[in-house]
Design a protein around this motif. Sequence first.
Motif, PDB file in Angstrom:
ATOM      1  N   ASN A   1      56.595  34.609  31.394  1.00  0.00           N
ATOM      2  CA  ASN A   1      56.986  33.052  31.540  1.00  0.00           C
ATOM      3  C   ASN A   1      55.981  32.325  30.814  1.00  0.00           C
ATOM      4  OD1 ASN A   1      59.329  32.966  32.913  1.00  0.00           O
ATOM      5  ND2 ASN A   1      58.321  32.280  34.721  1.00  0.00           N
ATOM      6  N   LEU A   2      55.478  32.945  29.561  1.00  0.00           N
ATOM      7  CA  LEU A   2      54.729  32.264  28.650  1.00  0.00           C
ATOM      8  C   LEU A   2      53.261  32.065  28.864  1.00  0.00           C
ATOM      9  CD1 LEU A   2      57.081  29.853  26.867  1.00  0.00           C
ATOM     10  CD2 LEU A   2      56.510  32.108  26.264  1.00  0.00           C
ATOM     11  N   THR A   3      52.859  32.601  30.279  1.00  0.00           N
ATOM     12  CA  THR A   3      51.383  32.514  30.690  1.00  0.00           C
ATOM     13  C   THR A   3      50.946  33.915  31.144  1.00  0.00           C
ATOM     14  OG1 THR A   3      51.764  30.413  31.424  1.00  0.00           O
ATOM     15  CG2 THR A   3      50.035  31.487  32.418  1.00  0.00           C
ATOM     16  N   VAL A   4      49.916  34.539  30.599  1.00  0.00           N
ATOM     17  CA  VAL A   4      49.499  35.802  30.814  1.00  0.00           C
ATOM     18  C   VAL A   4      47.784  35.615  30.968  1.00  0.00           C
ATOM     19  CG1 VAL A   4      49.190  38.216  29.689  1.00  0.00           C
ATOM     20  CG2 VAL A   4      51.164  36.793  28.855  1.00  0.00           C
ATOM     21  N   TYR A   5      47.632  36.738  31.827  1.00  0.00           N
ATOM     22  CA  TYR A   5      46.074  36.659  32.224  1.00  0.00           C
ATOM     23  C   TYR A   5      45.133  37.186  31.197  1.00  0.00           C
ATOM     24  CZ  TYR A   5      47.111  36.066  37.158  1.00  0.00           C
ATOM     25  OH  TYR A   5      47.335  35.301  38.572  1.00  0.00           O
ATOM     26  N   HIS A   6      44.132  36.932  31.031  1.00  0.00           N
ATOM     27  CA  HIS A   6      43.285  37.496  30.252  1.00  0.00           C
ATOM     28  C   HIS A   6      43.180  39.015  30.229  1.00  0.00           C
ATOM     29  CE1 HIS A   6      40.441  33.624  29.283  1.00  0.00           C
ATOM     30  NE2 HIS A   6      41.368  33.538  29.021  1.00  0.00           N
ATOM     31  N   HIS A   7      43.213  39.487  31.375  1.00  0.00           N
ATOM     32  CA  HIS A   7      42.841  40.804  32.011  1.00  0.00           C
ATOM     33  C   HIS A   7      44.119  41.619  31.207  1.00  0.00           C
ATOM     34  CE1 HIS A   7      41.812  44.457  33.992  1.00  0.00           C
ATOM     35  NE2 HIS A   7      43.261  44.402  34.587  1.00  0.00           N
ATOM     36  N   ASP A   8      45.392  41.050  31.404  1.00  0.00           N
ATOM     37  CA  ASP A   8      46.444  41.859  30.932  1.00  0.00           C
ATOM     38  C   ASP A   8      46.424  41.821  29.526  1.00  0.00           C
ATOM     39  OD1 ASP A   8      47.327  41.957  33.495  1.00  0.00           O
ATOM     40  OD2 ASP A   8      48.656  40.354  33.602  1.00  0.00           O
ATOM     41  N   ILE A   9      45.776  40.575  28.544  1.00  0.00           N
ATOM     42  CA  ILE A   9      45.796  40.880  27.333  1.00  0.00           C
ATOM     43  C   ILE A   9      44.885  41.870  26.663  1.00  0.00           C
ATOM     44  CG2 ILE A   9      45.268  39.638  25.093  1.00  0.00           C
ATOM     45  CD1 ILE A   9      47.775  38.611  26.257  1.00  0.00           C
ATOM     46  N   GLU A  10      43.555  41.907  27.537  1.00  0.00           N
ATOM     47  CA  GLU A  10      42.697  42.719  27.081  1.00  0.00           C
ATOM     48  C   GLU A  10      43.050  44.284  27.391  1.00  0.00           C
ATOM     49  OE1 GLU A  10      39.150  44.095  25.772  1.00  0.00           O
ATOM     50  OE2 GLU A  10      39.158  41.834  26.738  1.00  0.00           O
ATOM     51  N   ILE A  11      43.907  44.518  28.426  1.00  0.00           N
ATOM     52  CA  ILE A  11      44.683  45.963  28.417  1.00  0.00           C
ATOM     53  C   ILE A  11      45.563  46.381  27.275  1.00  0.00           C
ATOM     54  CG2 ILE A  11      46.114  47.184  30.054  1.00  0.00           C
ATOM     55  CD1 ILE A  11      44.957  45.875  32.529  1.00  0.00           C
ATOM     56  N   PHE A  12      46.259  45.047  27.104  1.00  0.00           N
ATOM     57  CA  PHE A  12      47.452  45.552  26.034  1.00  0.00           C
ATOM     58  C   PHE A  12      46.624  45.835  24.718  1.00  0.00           C
ATOM     59  CE2 PHE A  12      49.505  43.874  22.305  1.00  0.00           C
ATOM     60  CZ  PHE A  12      50.895  44.372  22.449  1.00  0.00           C
ATOM     61  N   ALA A  13      45.421  44.898  24.341  1.00  0.00           N
ATOM     62  CA  ALA A  13      44.959  45.062  23.221  1.00  0.00           C
ATOM     63  C   ALA A  13      44.287  46.463  23.026  1.00  0.00           C
ATOM     64  CB  ALA A  13      43.785  43.874  23.022  1.00  0.00           C
ATOM     65  N   ARG A  14      43.592  46.864  24.082  1.00  0.00           N
ATOM     66  CA  ARG A  14      42.823  48.179  24.395  1.00  0.00           C
ATOM     67  C   ARG A  14      43.762  49.219  23.906  1.00  0.00           C
ATOM     68  NH1 ARG A  14      40.178  48.375  29.303  1.00  0.00           N
ATOM     69  NH2 ARG A  14      39.183  46.269  29.304  1.00  0.00           N
ATOM     70  N   SER A  15      45.023  49.161  24.454  1.00  0.00           N
ATOM     71  CA  SER A  15      46.091  50.348  24.161  1.00  0.00           C
ATOM     72  C   SER A  15      46.494  50.336  22.749  1.00  0.00           C
ATOM     73  CB  SER A  15      47.361  50.023  25.139  1.00  0.00           C
ATOM     74  OG  SER A  15      48.002  48.855  24.469  1.00  0.00           O
ATOM     75  N   LYS A  16      46.374  49.360  21.917  1.00  0.00           N
ATOM     76  CA  LYS A  16      46.900  49.273  20.471  1.00  0.00           C
ATOM     77  C   LYS A  16      45.611  49.430  19.849  1.00  0.00           C
ATOM     78  CE  LYS A  16      51.017  48.448  21.789  1.00  0.00           C
ATOM     79  NZ  LYS A  16      52.134  49.289  21.568  1.00  0.00           N
ATOM     80  N   GLY A  17      44.073  49.657  20.132  1.00  0.00           N
ATOM     81  CA  GLY A  17      43.246  49.726  19.521  1.00  0.00           C
ATOM     82  C   GLY A  17      42.661  48.541  18.896  1.00  0.00           C
ATOM     83  N   VAL A  18      42.798  47.320  19.182  1.00  0.00           N
ATOM     84  CA  VAL A  18      42.433  46.243  18.692  1.00  0.00           C
ATOM     85  C   VAL A  18      41.726  45.421  19.576  1.00  0.00           C
ATOM     86  CG1 VAL A  18      44.434  46.115  16.995  1.00  0.00           C
ATOM     87  CG2 VAL A  18      44.536  45.202  19.098  1.00  0.00           C
ATOM     88  N   PHE A  19      40.935  44.525  18.959  1.00  0.00           N
ATOM     89  CA  PHE A  19      40.197  43.422  19.900  1.00  0.00           C
ATOM     90  C   PHE A  19      41.090  42.332  20.329  1.00  0.00           C
ATOM     91  CE2 PHE A  19      36.562  45.379  17.337  1.00  0.00           C
ATOM     92  CZ  PHE A  19      35.909  45.878  18.409  1.00  0.00           C
ATOM     93  N   LYS A  20      40.955  41.957  21.399  1.00  0.00           N
ATOM     94  CA  LYS A  20      41.563  40.967  22.254  1.00  0.00           C
ATOM     95  C   LYS A  20      41.710  39.522  21.205  1.00  0.00           C
ATOM     96  CE  LYS A  20      39.973  38.607  25.468  1.00  0.00           C
ATOM     97  NZ  LYS A  20      39.368  38.064  26.812  1.00  0.00           N
TER      98      LYS A  20
END
Length: 587
Positions: free
Chosen positions: A528-547
């Motif tokens: 719903n267009l609102t995401v926790y910092h933690h979830d973004i951090e996990i996603f970025a890590r899984s892609k090998g990039v910085f949040k």
Amino acid sequence: MDESIIDVTGQSFTLPQSNSASRRDVPYWGHEYVSSYAEINNAGKEQRTFYKTFRANFLGEIYMDIQGNSNYAFILLFDLLNDYENHKDAARLELQLKVLGTHYPKTKIYGIKFLIQKLNARGDNDAIERLRREENFYEGSYNEDYWKLGSKYKTKLNLGNDDVVLLNKLYNPDNNFFNIEFCGLEVLKLYLVAIKRLNEIYQKETSTLDAELIKIADIIAIQHFKFVKGSGNYKYSLETVVNEMHSNIFKHCENAVREYYGHKRKLNTDIAYTSIDINNEYHGKLIIRLQKALAIYAPTLSYPNRDAELELNAQNPARWKIKYDELTNVYKGDSKQFVSDFIILGNLNKRNPAVENIFYEASKFMAQYDKIASLRLYIYYLHYDLKSVKFDNKPLAKTIQKSLFTTNEQLHNFQIIVSEMVNDKELDKALNAIPKVYAAKRKKIQIDRDAIQQVHEKHSGTVELLNEYLKDEYEDETTAFKTEEINADEMVMEITSKTAGQEISVFNAGISLTQIQCEILELFVKANLTVYHHDIEIFARSKGVFKNQLIESLNEACYDTLDDVLIEEEDEYYTITENYYQTIVAK
């Protein structure tokens, strides 16, 4: 007489005309009770930035269409009242408030009321009487309490007169959570109980809540606003600040209800007054007592009804995890009841953009206890996934597949059911077919292993022949089978989409987005267009990039289209405003 001319004690001003060319996208700001200019501090960065433009345009005689976001107009009302304390020009203030009321009608009554208060402080009774005649503004001629909570909910909550007066110090918050009727009523009831409890505490100390609030307002009026004690401005500020404190207490109560109902986003309860004396009196004494009272009474709240559950789950895409933990922690072996409970949970999340994840996780959990129940839950996952914005088609992990299927024939049978469901989307048909995965016998493929052994080592030929068989019997223009040999006795089979690499982006073709950027936008959509910092951090890590690098790159990619940043940071969340998202979506 020309309606655009206002005669103010012998002076004439020409009312500027509206400029319709000043329209632009207005950052959404959910309606809330605005009791002072300080409420601007509770707004987001985007709203504060827009307000500066709105104010500058207003003073420059350009009147913007704020598209129903009335908070901007009320902030400007209090901003103009604050300006008056510096220039003391009553005629100028009158003109400004009349223009404000003309272009933003919701402010009109309040502008007149505050103007009369200012004129009364000056002792200008003639101007007051003139204003009353011009605006037909007399006691009983308008309903000042129309938007206030006591009047609105008097009948529904069977309120006594004292409770009506107390709640009429507040305006309807008009945010998404409070607008869920069930939740709004529970907030009101908790607020009334909390105020009663605070009064009981202060009465034991030979005081009252009102007396304590006035004590705080006195400190604010003198130390913060620098008003002279006993002056007109001092008296006016006492009433304003006391109402502001009631509004803040109400926000604390609403946050307690939000927490109890698993609504993660909380209201900002900071106040604009930061002196040590104010902090000691307000936070050090009153708010600490309030929080203790809320800790006692919040657990007595009623459990949300079905309508409230639907809306809460729609607003909080991860809220289902609370119930998931409850159901998995108490599981005692009744798989039929477990599936039934998750079907109910899924129905309560039917407006949740991430509903399919409920069944995916439930299927994984049940795999260790009941194979048929696990596969049924996976079919429900596919059912909801097929209805989602993007068909993810997540396969079960290979370790789970190995526990569910003891033979390749069972895996084959299940994959056929899945393939047919992907094509025809018939839920009941797929559910009814699940028991056959383990009971039915399908024709076997006759393979000359000796001949195959001469061509390939081990049993790689079996894989090739099986792939050919599946291709001939079940593959179509959209679905492909892929079989992988684990060892001589085990195979894992997956269904893939032939069109997976041909997906058409849902985003504006004029915006150059990478695959990772598209995927993170899909993450926002499902939340719903609102995401926790933690979830973004996990996603970025899984892609090998910085949040931060990922967020900045996406903002940069969309900046030329939006002329603004797409993703804003608020507390522990990243958010995208709805109108900005719609702008970057392909039409």
